[in-house]
Design an enzyme around this catalytic site. Structure first.
Site, PDB file in Angstrom:
ATOM      1  N   SER A 146       0.756   7.285  -8.615  1.00  0.00           N
ATOM      2  CA  SER A 146       0.146   6.596  -7.751  1.00  0.00           C
ATOM      3  C   SER A 146       0.662   7.623  -6.361  1.00  0.00           C
ATOM      4  O   SER A 146       1.417   8.324  -6.357  1.00  0.00           O
ATOM      5  CB  SER A 146       0.575   5.286  -7.317  1.00  0.00           C
ATOM      6  OG  SER A 146       2.002   5.420  -6.891  1.00  0.00           O
ATOM      7  N   LYS A 147       0.216   7.033  -5.204  1.00  0.00           N
ATOM      8  CA  LYS A 147       0.625   7.894  -4.168  1.00  0.00           C
ATOM      9  C   LYS A 147       1.794   8.165  -3.566  1.00  0.00           C
ATOM     10  O   LYS A 147       2.353   9.170  -3.336  1.00  0.00           O
ATOM     11  CB  LYS A 147      -0.020   7.030  -2.912  1.00  0.00           C
ATOM     12  CG  LYS A 147      -1.585   7.481  -2.391  1.00  0.00           C
ATOM     13  CD  LYS A 147      -1.819   7.096  -0.935  1.00  0.00           C
ATOM     14  CE  LYS A 147      -3.373   6.977  -0.863  1.00  0.00           C
ATOM     15  NZ  LYS A 147      -3.835   6.098  -0.125  1.00  0.00           N
ATOM     16  N   ARG A 148       2.729   7.124  -4.157  1.00  0.00           N
ATOM     17  CA  ARG A 148       4.107   7.224  -4.103  1.00  0.00           C
ATOM     18  C   ARG A 148       4.573   8.426  -4.836  1.00  0.00           C
ATOM     19  O   ARG A 148       5.649   9.288  -4.379  1.00  0.00           O
ATOM     20  CB  ARG A 148       4.707   6.042  -4.578  1.00  0.00           C
ATOM     21  CG  ARG A 148       5.853   5.500  -4.592  1.00  0.00           C
ATOM     22  CD  ARG A 148       6.262   4.122  -4.970  1.00  0.00           C
ATOM     23  NE  ARG A 148       5.644   3.724  -6.477  1.00  0.00           N
ATOM     24  CZ  ARG A 148       6.316   3.937  -7.558  1.00  0.00           C
ATOM     25  NH1 ARG A 148       7.593   4.308  -7.292  1.00  0.00           N
ATOM     26  NH2 ARG A 148       5.777   3.635  -8.452  1.00  0.00           N
TER      27      ARG A 148
END
Ligand code: GLU
Length: 477
Positions: A241-243
């Site tokens: 994910s973006k993280r």
């Protein structure tokens, strides 16, 4: 009969950016087509009009172009093919392989609630299959008449044989009540019309595959081969994910990654060829086989990507790196796009920069007229002794007949020998003077590139710094 030409496609939905996972899917489809001397098609699956945006389409096209994954056909847009889908719906209705469903929303909800109460899996029970008469006031949807029994076998090129029971599949809506076709149906019509031989996509689509195969057969098509790629996970084992940096591939361009490095890294996410880590694109094309893709999920490792990028920086033609370095410097406010130094600086810096951005950040002093001295480095190397050595360096450099790395090196080495000191004694003050800090590429090459006039000027300023520091020191109690 000659074997059919291999045709693959990348079929992104333009509802977000082209991220790492999408780029890998595109790469594997592209590589497989190239490897088999086939064709690669780009298809934009934009039927979800609410979630699709022109901006996302632009980002996908830019990303594909930057990565160099050129399509042989397309981009096709599903929104431009609605007539064709309508025609295919009509054909299925005419042959009885699809039917109109007049169930109201309330009726479907009741069906679902009853099934849940009976602890059954909620599914459409097919009650309109044989209902002939329209119902007043209801615009029907169209459902595909899925076979009631038997099984669908997917011989997946990555996952192996996966068997689905038809009784587990309900009758999918292929056209909504407003006549617009649904996602799975468009995919099927397109894969058939575009003569796709190998569908390579994320394994989140594996469960759609038996339905798609049934519909394809109903339309008179032959199912293609399927290869469902395992997910990409973050280093912590969670879905990327973006993280984790699951950002748009264009962000990697901005950060100064080379597209071939990103492709090399992505290729190795779930695919391997012996223990080879570094590949040119040509090597990937030659070595890639979809059958060698691993079944289990692969973990995204940003540090390894940085390493791979640096390896590609080391191999790239300097003429390519120079404008990239210029562009990165421009982002830092240093306009030097046509500076003749760019190639030379890239040659010196690429051993220690992992991205073009890092390279630019470490290369400011080559292009700025003057440098700020870092306080700590100056204190350490530009004290009275350092300055004395630096003054001697200045004399030597000023009178050097030829200004290039080798004579500069010799001059520094001779001076160090005369002073009975190591090279660092003369090199470090000089380094701080010309670069402002205590780290730079080899000092002889650095000094040679910066040029005599600037170097002498910087030495003078460094000597002034020492003098001022001495005065300040003298004044303090
Ligand atoms: N449009 C789908 C997606 O972006 C891919 C569908 C397919 O490859 O069949 O996930």
């Amino acid at each position: 009969m000659a074997a059919a030409m291999t045709v693959t496609r990348f079929a992104p939905s333009p509802t977000g950016m082209l991220h790492i996972g999408g780029a890998r899917t595109a790469l594997f489809s592209w590589l497989y087509a190239r490897h088999r001397a086939g064709r690669f098609i780009l298809r934009i699956e934009d039927t979800d009009r609410e979630r699709s945006t022109a901006e996302a389409v632009g980002v996908i096209l830019d990303g594909m172009q930057w990565l160099g994954l050129a399509a042989d056909e397309g981009p096709y847009y599903q929104t431009q093919r609605f007539l064709r889908y309508r025609e295919a719906v009509s054909a299925l209705l005419a042959s009885g392989l699809a039917y109109r469903c007049y169930c109201s929303k309330e009726e479907l909800e009741r069906m679902r609630a009853e099934q849940i109460a009976r602890k059954e899996k909620p599914r459409y029970d097919g009650r309109c299959r044989d209902r002939a008469a329209p119902r007043a006031g209801i615009d029907p949807v169209v459902r595909f008449r899925n076979p009631l029994d038997g099984e669908v076998i997917v011989d997946d090129l990555v996952h192996g044989r996966v068997v689905f029971q038809n009784r587990e599949l309900d009758d999918l809506i292929i056209a909504r009540s407003d006549g617009t076709p649904t996602y799975n149906f468009c995919v099927v019509v397109d894969d058939m019309d575009m003569r796709i031989t190998h569908v390579i996509r994320g394994d989140d689509h594996l469960n759609n595959t038996p339905r798609q195969i049934n519909m394809l057969r109903a339309l008179g098509g032959e199912p293609p081969a399927y290869a469902h790629l395992p997910m990409i996970l973050g280093a912590d084992g969670a879905k990327l994910s973006k993280r984790h940096g699951a950002v748009s591939v264009l962000q990697y361009r901005e950060e100064g990654y080379l597209p071939e490095a990103l492709l090399n890294y992505l290729a190795r996410l779930g695919w391997s060829h012996g223990d080879q880590e570094l590949f040119t694109l040509e090597e990937l094309v030659a070595a890639f086989d979809i059958r060698d893709v691993n079944k289990s999920a692969a973990a995204f490792n940003p540090d390894k990507l940085l390493w791979v990028n640096q390896q590609h920086l080391m191999r790239a033609p300097l003429a390519r790196l120079a404008p990239l370095l210029g562009a990165q410097l421009a982002r830092l406010g240093i306009e030097c796009r046509d500076d003749p130094l760019l190639e030379g600086v890239a040659a010196l810096q690429r051993e220690r920069a992992r991205t073009m951005r890092e390279m630019a950040e470490a290369s400011r002093y080559f292009f700025l007229p003057r440098v700020e001295l870092e306080e700590k480095a100056a204190r350490k190397h530009l004290g009275p002794e350092g300055a004395a050595a630096l003054a001697r360096v200045r004399e030597r450099l000023q009178s050097l007949p030829v200004w290039s790395a080798e004579p500069i090196h010799r001059a520094l080495a001779e001076l160090a020998a005369e002073l009975g000191a190591g090279l660092g004694t003369v090199a470090q003050p000089l380094r701080v003077a010309v670069s402002g800090g205590a780290v730079s590429p080899p000092i002889d090459a650095t000094v040679a590139l910066i040029g005599r006039e600037r170097v002498l000027d910087r030495i003078d300023r460094a000597l002034e710094w020492t003098q001022r520091a001495g005065e300040r020191g003298g004044q303090s109690p």
